[in-house]
Design a protein around this motif. Structure first.
Motif, PDB file in Angstrom:
ATOM      1  N   ARG A 104      -7.284 -19.515  -0.383  1.00 43.86           N
ATOM      2  CA  ARG A 104      -8.263 -19.992   1.112  1.00 43.86           C
ATOM      3  C   ARG A 104      -9.163 -18.612   1.360  1.00 43.86           C
ATOM      4  N   ASN A 105      -8.261 -17.410   1.313  1.00 50.01           N
ATOM      5  CA  ASN A 105      -9.024 -16.424   1.904  1.00 50.01           C
ATOM      6  C   ASN A 105      -9.765 -15.328   0.916  1.00 50.01           C
ATOM      7  N   GLY A 106      -9.435 -15.909  -0.420  1.00 45.57           N
ATOM      8  CA  GLY A 106     -10.028 -15.163  -1.538  1.00 45.57           C
ATOM      9  C   GLY A 106      -9.498 -13.907  -1.940  1.00 45.57           C
ATOM     10  N   ASN A 107      -8.179 -13.959  -1.751  1.00 43.23           N
ATOM     11  CA  ASN A 107      -7.361 -12.871  -1.926  1.00 43.23           C
ATOM     12  C   ASN A 107      -6.321 -12.970  -3.306  1.00 43.23           C
ATOM     13  N   VAL A 108      -7.113 -13.228  -4.429  1.00 46.37           N
ATOM     14  CA  VAL A 108      -6.316 -13.217  -5.699  1.00 46.37           C
ATOM     15  C   VAL A 108      -7.218 -12.410  -6.589  1.00 46.37           C
ATOM     16  N   PHE A 109      -6.603 -11.250  -7.077  1.00 50.00           N
ATOM     17  CA  PHE A 109      -7.554 -10.476  -7.955  1.00 50.00           C
ATOM     18  C   PHE A 109      -6.589 -10.112  -9.080  1.00 50.00           C
ATOM     19  N   ALA A 110      -7.136  -9.482 -10.030  1.00 48.62           N
ATOM     20  CA  ALA A 110      -6.320  -9.043 -11.225  1.00 48.62           C
ATOM     21  C   ALA A 110      -6.286  -7.434 -11.375  1.00 48.62           C
ATOM     22  N   VAL A 111      -5.238  -7.055 -11.858  1.00 52.33           N
ATOM     23  CA  VAL A 111      -5.160  -5.354 -12.247  1.00 52.33           C
ATOM     24  C   VAL A 111      -4.698  -5.266 -13.709  1.00 52.33           C
ATOM     25  N   SER A 112      -5.070  -4.661 -14.396  1.00 51.36           N
ATOM     26  CA  SER A 112      -4.710  -4.360 -15.899  1.00 51.36           C
ATOM     27  C   SER A 112      -3.226  -4.273 -16.085  1.00 51.36           C
ATOM     28  N   ALA A 113      -2.649  -5.171 -16.801  1.00 51.62           N
ATOM     29  CA  ALA A 113      -1.314  -5.549 -17.102  1.00 51.62           C
ATOM     30  C   ALA A 113      -0.789  -4.194 -17.783  1.00 51.62           C
ATOM     31  N   ASP A 114      -1.586  -3.494 -18.645  1.00 50.46           N
ATOM     32  CA  ASP A 114      -1.167  -2.375 -19.321  1.00 50.46           C
ATOM     33  C   ASP A 114      -0.928  -1.240 -18.328  1.00 50.46           C
ATOM     34  N   LEU A 115      -1.966  -0.921 -17.308  1.00 53.82           N
ATOM     35  CA  LEU A 115      -1.765   0.128 -16.375  1.00 53.82           C
ATOM     36  C   LEU A 115      -0.545   0.065 -15.539  1.00 53.82           C
ATOM     37  N   ILE A 116      -0.342  -1.369 -14.960  1.00 52.67           N
ATOM     38  CA  ILE A 116       0.709  -1.673 -13.969  1.00 52.67           C
ATOM     39  C   ILE A 116       1.983  -1.887 -14.611  1.00 52.67           C
ATOM     40  N   THR A 117       2.118  -2.203 -15.956  1.00 52.93           N
ATOM     41  CA  THR A 117       3.490  -2.277 -16.537  1.00 52.93           C
ATOM     42  C   THR A 117       4.156  -1.229 -17.293  1.00 52.93           C
ATOM     43  N   ARG A 118       3.046  -0.312 -17.579  1.00 51.16           N
ATOM     44  CA  ARG A 118       3.512   0.673 -18.500  1.00 51.16           C
ATOM     45  C   ARG A 118       4.088   1.782 -17.611  1.00 51.16           C
ATOM     46  N   GLN A 119       5.203   2.354 -17.752  1.00 52.88           N
ATOM     47  CA  GLN A 119       5.597   3.376 -16.839  1.00 52.88           C
ATOM     48  C   GLN A 119       5.079   4.727 -17.115  1.00 52.88           C
ATOM     49  N   THR A 120       3.676   5.105 -16.856  1.00 53.19           N
ATOM     50  CA  THR A 120       2.977   6.385 -17.301  1.00 53.19           C
ATOM     51  C   THR A 120       2.259   6.847 -16.148  1.00 53.19           C
ATOM     52  N   ALA A 121       1.504   7.772 -16.512  1.00 52.86           N
ATOM     53  CA  ALA A 121       0.806   8.551 -15.225  1.00 52.86           C
ATOM     54  C   ALA A 121      -0.269   7.456 -14.892  1.00 52.86           C
ATOM     55  N   ARG A 122      -0.808   6.465 -15.624  1.00 52.93           N
ATOM     56  CA  ARG A 122      -1.965   5.775 -15.564  1.00 52.93           C
ATOM     57  C   ARG A 122      -1.391   4.754 -14.551  1.00 52.93           C
ATOM     58  N   ILE A 123      -0.295   4.559 -14.262  1.00 49.75           N
ATOM     59  CA  ILE A 123       0.183   3.724 -13.101  1.00 49.75           C
ATOM     60  C   ILE A 123      -0.525   3.699 -11.898  1.00 49.75           C
ATOM     61  N   VAL A 124      -0.714   5.034 -11.581  1.00 52.16           N
ATOM     62  CA  VAL A 124      -1.498   5.240 -10.257  1.00 52.16           C
ATOM     63  C   VAL A 124      -2.746   4.914 -10.222  1.00 52.16           C
ATOM     64  N   ASP A 125      -3.492   4.670 -11.418  1.00 49.14           N
ATOM     65  CA  ASP A 125      -4.878   3.980 -11.451  1.00 49.14           C
ATOM     66  C   ASP A 125      -4.798   2.505 -10.759  1.00 49.14           C
ATOM     67  N   ALA A 126      -3.820   1.963 -11.517  1.00 48.35           N
ATOM     68  CA  ALA A 126      -3.593   0.513 -11.109  1.00 48.35           C
ATOM     69  C   ALA A 126      -3.237   0.373  -9.899  1.00 48.35           C
ATOM     70  N   ALA A 127      -2.491   1.490  -9.215  1.00 42.61           N
ATOM     71  CA  ALA A 127      -1.781   1.492  -7.779  1.00 42.61           C
ATOM     72  C   ALA A 127      -3.113   1.622  -6.930  1.00 42.61           C
ATOM     73  N   GLU A 128      -3.855   2.284  -7.241  1.00 40.72           N
ATOM     74  CA  GLU A 128      -4.974   2.757  -6.444  1.00 40.72           C
ATOM     75  C   GLU A 128      -6.156   1.318  -6.193  1.00 40.72           C
ATOM     76  N   ARG A 129      -6.278   0.549  -7.343  1.00 33.29           N
ATOM     77  CA  ARG A 129      -6.779  -0.643  -7.344  1.00 33.29           C
ATOM     78  C   ARG A 129      -6.145  -1.331  -6.458  1.00 33.29           C
ATOM     79  N   MET A 130      -4.761  -1.695  -6.805  1.00 31.73           N
ATOM     80  CA  MET A 130      -4.169  -2.580  -6.277  1.00 31.73           C
ATOM     81  C   MET A 130      -4.122  -2.634  -4.487  1.00 31.73           C
ATOM     82  N   CYS A 131      -3.962  -1.238  -4.013  1.00 31.15           N
ATOM     83  CA  CYS A 131      -3.791  -1.015  -2.760  1.00 31.15           C
ATOM     84  C   CYS A 131      -5.150  -1.386  -2.030  1.00 31.15           C
TER      85      CYS A 131
END
Length: 276
Positions: A241-268
């Motif tokens: 209803r409030n338009g708060n459905v969005f995507a983040v890269s599955a590769d970025l967020i599920t791989r436990q690497t330094a790139r997880i912070v890129d996904a974290a910044e987008r998600m936050c």
């Protein structure tokens, strides 16, 4: 460039409590997970990889590494033939029988099991120790920690947002509170509505989601709109209803690497909109 590591520096304890000791910095390494392959590249040790599993696709150079198996099985003969200084395994992603067999064949195996965000810089430093690339690993680990701390500080004290994180839509799969994705949500002052699931990842029903009525839904997907549109029909959900459905890269967020912070910044940033 790092100073050469002394022999004493080349003894580490892995995440299963097993000591691994080398007499010189590793020159030949096999990786049994795409995220482990990526960690090696991020400290400048990608050229030391003599074998990796299918799906090791980042950075692009990783595609050129000899393939020694996939999720369904490993080519033990090929691994032995590669004469690795050690094999890099993932605690919950590789089969324990395979790890045991590699050790029985006389190979050194380093098992890493990232459960918290802090494990990523720890693993980077550990690999830096074993490859003699200590300075490079330290630099990458510190920059990662700096960005994580900045996120934690930025969102500390903000109103909590209740979130569904979707890793697959049909059937609907999500993660529990022990999963590293939930730890990333915590950085954003957000809370996983299915934190108490018994398994790290599990199936939930649309009915359960309707009852829990999250403030936001985050879809792990490589396409920005894929998965997001699946939710439009559930207009009674607050997130929809409030338009708060969005995507983040599955590769970025599920791989436990330094790139997880890129996904974290987008998600936050995305979740912050659900507070307004």
């Amino acid at each position: 460039v790092s100073a050469p590591a002394g022999v004493d520096d080349l003894a580490v304890i892995d995440d299963f409590g097993v000591e691994l000791r080398l007499d010189r910095p590793a020159q030949r390494v096999i990786s049994l997970s795409p995220h482990l392959t990526e960690l090696m590249y991020s400290i400048g040790a990608g050229d030391r990889l003599v074998g990796s599993v299918r799906g090791s696709d980042f950075p692009v150079e990783a595609a050129g590494i000899a393939e020694i198996g996939d999720a369904s099985g490993l080519d033990f003969e090929r691994i032995l033939h590669s004469r690795p200084d050690f094999v890099l395994a993932w605690g919950s992603g590789n089969r324990l029988v395979d790890i045991a067999r590699l050790r029985a064949l006389g190979l050194l195996v380093l098992v890493l099991e990232p459960q918290r965000i802090e494990d990523i810089p720890r693993h980077l430093r550990l690999l830096g120790d074993l490859t003699g690339l200590r300075g490079e690993a330290q630099a990458v680990a510190r920059e990662f920690e700096r960005r994580i701390d900045a996120l934690r500080d930025r969102y500390a004290g903000r109103a909590s947002v209740r979130v569904l994180f979707e890793i697959w839509h049909r059937p609907l799969f999500t993660v529990n509170g022990d999963h590293i994705i939930s730890k990333v949500l915590g950085l954003c002052a957000a809370q996983n509505i299915f934190a108490d699931l018994p398994r790290l990842a599990g199936e939930v029903s649309i009915e359960q989601v309707l009852i829990m009525d999250p403030d936001a839904i985050v879809v792990g997907s490589e396409a920005d709109d894929a998965g997001v549109n699946n939710w439009t029909q559930f207009s009674t959900l607050k997130a929809v209803r409030n338009g708060n459905v969005f995507a983040v890269s599955a590769d970025l967020i599920t791989r436990q690497t330094a790139r997880i912070v890129d996904a974290a910044e987008r998600m936050c940033a995305g979740l912050d909109k659900a507070r307004h």
